[in-house]
Design a protein around this motif. Sequence first.
Motif, PDB file in Angstrom:
ATOM      1  N   HIS A  49      66.196  52.701  -2.342  1.00  9.17           N
ATOM      2  CA  HIS A  49      67.067  52.553  -3.507  1.00  9.17           C
ATOM      3  C   HIS A  49      66.470  53.147  -4.782  1.00  9.17           C
ATOM      4  O   HIS A  49      67.010  52.944  -5.869  1.00  9.17           O
ATOM      5  CB  HIS A  49      67.453  51.087  -3.721  1.00  9.17           C
ATOM      6  N   GLN A  51      65.996  56.064  -7.338  1.00 10.97           N
ATOM      7  CA  GLN A  51      66.793  57.232  -7.689  1.00 10.97           C
ATOM      8  C   GLN A  51      65.932  58.484  -7.649  1.00 10.97           C
ATOM      9  O   GLN A  51      64.829  58.513  -8.196  1.00 10.97           O
ATOM     10  CB  GLN A  51      67.410  57.069  -9.076  1.00 10.97           C
ATOM     11  N   PHE A  91      69.976  58.503  -4.173  1.00  8.60           N
ATOM     12  CA  PHE A  91      69.067  57.377  -4.030  1.00  8.60           C
ATOM     13  C   PHE A  91      68.526  57.333  -2.608  1.00  8.60           C
ATOM     14  O   PHE A  91      69.183  57.788  -1.665  1.00  8.60           O
ATOM     15  CB  PHE A  91      69.774  56.061  -4.348  1.00  8.60           C
ATOM     16  N   SER A  93      67.775  55.836   0.895  1.00  2.78           N
ATOM     17  CA  SER A  93      68.414  54.844   1.761  1.00  2.78           C
ATOM     18  C   SER A  93      67.394  53.836   2.264  1.00  2.78           C
ATOM     19  O   SER A  93      66.200  54.128   2.369  1.00  2.78           O
ATOM     20  CB  SER A  93      69.079  55.520   2.964  1.00  2.78           C
ATOM     21  N   GLU A  94      67.882  52.649   2.595  1.00  3.37           N
ATOM     22  CA  GLU A  94      67.016  51.648   3.207  1.00  3.37           C
ATOM     23  C   GLU A  94      66.796  52.018   4.672  1.00  3.37           C
ATOM     24  O   GLU A  94      67.729  52.447   5.352  1.00  3.37           O
ATOM     25  CB  GLU A  94      67.662  50.262   3.116  1.00  3.37           C
TER      26      GLU A  94
END
Length: 261
Positions: A49, A51, A91, A93-94
């Motif tokens: 997450h 940026q 952003f 990603s998880e």
Amino acid sequence: MTKPQLPDIAGAANSDAVSRSDDNLRLPLWAQLKVWLMTQIASGELPPHTQLPSEADLCRRFGVSRTVVREALKQLVMEQRIYKMQGKGSFVSEPRTDQDFVGSTMSFTSDLQRSGHIVTRQLLNQCLRQPTDEETRLLQLTDDEAEVVEIDRVLFVDGEPRTRVTAVLRASAVPGLAATPMGNRSLYQTLQQRYGIVLKKAERWVSAANSDADTASLLNIEPGSAILNIQSVSTDQNGRRIELYFAQHRTDKSRLHFFIK
């Protein structure tokens, strides 16, 4: 974020490819940028997450065109390494786990638990009822089999809701199951230990869908989010169709792993 160090990228801004010193391959500029960003993500330099720098900033840092940057970012989006938010940027990603939920007859919870994840279940409904026409067909119920057992649950992985699974079982094969507390109990272990049933074969269908409000609330996602609908029919060691389930699986936390023989 540290300044990127890619081989000769600044001096090759107007070239289609540059030479890599490690394996003497020629990679396009966008591929070099993609590799560098992936390395930053894997190392934790860019945590989930976070940026990313703007396209203009990446152009300045690397001395490359906006076309190069956009291609690198597009590839990372396609591979679900990053995501974009309208008007805000890109952003990280998880990370998502690989989940052997569809490609194996083994319960997917066993695979996750063996990988160190904690799997729990929330019971929504458990009852004995009449089968629908589709359930009768898929389970190949006979005329004198007038009931099925339904167990509707949400499966949690490490405390997060992952999948809603509604299992429908041939009642004649599992007497008393409707009254057995199944809140956080493994269905497949119960079938084996209590009834001597081992599921040996499964046929499964997968389709993409958007979650409705009810499913979104249960899985803690936004209404309309992408989910996978999974339908499965499992057969025991004697060739009987025992279990039919309908699952709604959120796609932002894991990938489903298929192993084809």
